[in-house]
Write an enzyme that holds these catalytic residues in place. Sequence first.
Site, PDB file in Angstrom:
ATOM      1  N   MET A   1       0.840  -1.201   0.000  1.00  0.00           N
ATOM      2  CA  MET A   1       0.000   0.000   0.000  1.00  0.00           C
ATOM      3  C   MET A   1       0.871   1.245   0.000  1.00  0.00           C
ATOM      4  SD  MET A   1      -3.205   0.583  -0.239  1.00  0.00           S
ATOM      5  CE  MET A   1      -4.807   0.828   0.555  1.00  0.00           C
TER       6      MET A   1
ATOM      7  N   ARG B   1       6.564  -7.104  -9.842  1.00  0.00           N
ATOM      8  CA  ARG B   1       7.668  -7.748 -10.534  1.00  0.00           C
ATOM      9  C   ARG B   1       7.354  -9.240 -10.655  1.00  0.00           C
ATOM     10  NH1 ARG B   1       9.074  -3.371 -11.890  1.00  0.00           N
ATOM     11  NH2 ARG B   1      11.166  -2.425 -11.788  1.00  0.00           N
TER      12      ARG B   1
ATOM     13  N   GLU C   1      11.118 -11.787 -18.982  1.00  0.00           N
ATOM     14  CA  GLU C   1      10.267 -11.027 -19.891  1.00  0.00           C
ATOM     15  C   GLU C   1      10.968 -10.866 -21.234  1.00  0.00           C
ATOM     16  OE1 GLU C   1       7.933  -8.360 -16.518  1.00  0.00           O
ATOM     17  OE2 GLU C   1       9.513  -7.424 -17.734  1.00  0.00           O
TER      18      GLU C   1
ATOM     19  N   HIS D   1       4.453  -5.922 -19.673  1.00  0.00           N
ATOM     20  CA  HIS D   1       5.070  -4.936 -18.772  1.00  0.00           C
ATOM     21  C   HIS D   1       4.857  -3.517 -19.309  1.00  0.00           C
ATOM     22  CE1 HIS D   1       8.448  -4.506 -15.552  1.00  0.00           C
ATOM     23  NE2 HIS D   1       7.566  -3.531 -15.465  1.00  0.00           N
TER      24      HIS D   1
END
Length: 326
Positions: free
Chosen positions: A157, A242, A271, A290
């Site tokens: 948060m 991530r 990725e 992404h």
Amino acid sequence: MGDDKPWALISEVGEQGLLEEAVDIMRQHFQIICHEDFLKNPQLHGPKIQAVFQWNACPAAEPSLLSFLPSLKVVSNGGVGIDHLDVPYINSLGVKVTNTPGVVSNATADIAMALLLASARTIVEGHKVSVDPTTRHLPQNLLGVEVTGSTLGIIGMGDIGYKIAQRSKGFDVKILYHNRRRRSVEDERAVGATYCKNVEDLLKESDFVVLAVNLSPETTGLISHRELSLMKPTATLVNISRGLVVDQDALVKALQSGVIRAAALDVTHPEPLPRDHPLLSLPNVLITPHVGTNTYATIRRMVQMMVDSALAAVKDQPVPNEVTVK
């Protein structure tokens, strides 16, 4: 006049690197050289470089590169995450590290909501049916799950997580959150969020779980077999943090066996994923490449922030957005 500008190293311009528009912002204050051109004669170019502009972790700020840059003063990273940078080592060379906090928060919160909604309402599946040349009638069994009135759990948060909560409030959801530090009572009341000291309680109650944490040793593998088993079989996992935050082998098994309903991911590891990775063939997975920060406005702001920080470092002025690791 242009010869007076300091030199900066970037990865490349184009599809695999920076937009031409972004490089134009850099060129206002720096003479730019691409990594490929640099490598043709590093002994010639290296001593001139005072700044490295990193985009998507490229060019990699590794010893093999930094050893050619005796005049380097700053590695300016596009984005908040610096898990790909050895900050203590870079600092030991007398080089500062900067990032771009805050500027990416809105766009990243937007993609979290986009993924959540698209997964919940089977948007991609519906699009495929609608444009399929063989479609003769619209299926009535393309059913999604309700977002309004559901329970949303946000793990992490910080600024991004809080903006996700702000956006979610309009859907009349119950918001739970887990964070290293509890937000103020005023912050909680503003978005109607309830703090969960134990992440297990959040996982058990949430219909949607959104991951918005930084990658660190503590968050690597944060969601694995045990955590997924605590979630509802009707729940959806959304990851915009991530890829390494989630144990992908555990996620594949959970999705295949119905431990959870679905996953919506803007990040994976690596990725892109290998083309034969099982996540790519599961019908209950939505993956984007992404693109959390990929809006024209956000990229312009990020690059301007990178330039401002690098200029300050080059001029030996106080450096905004400097990253230090204790």
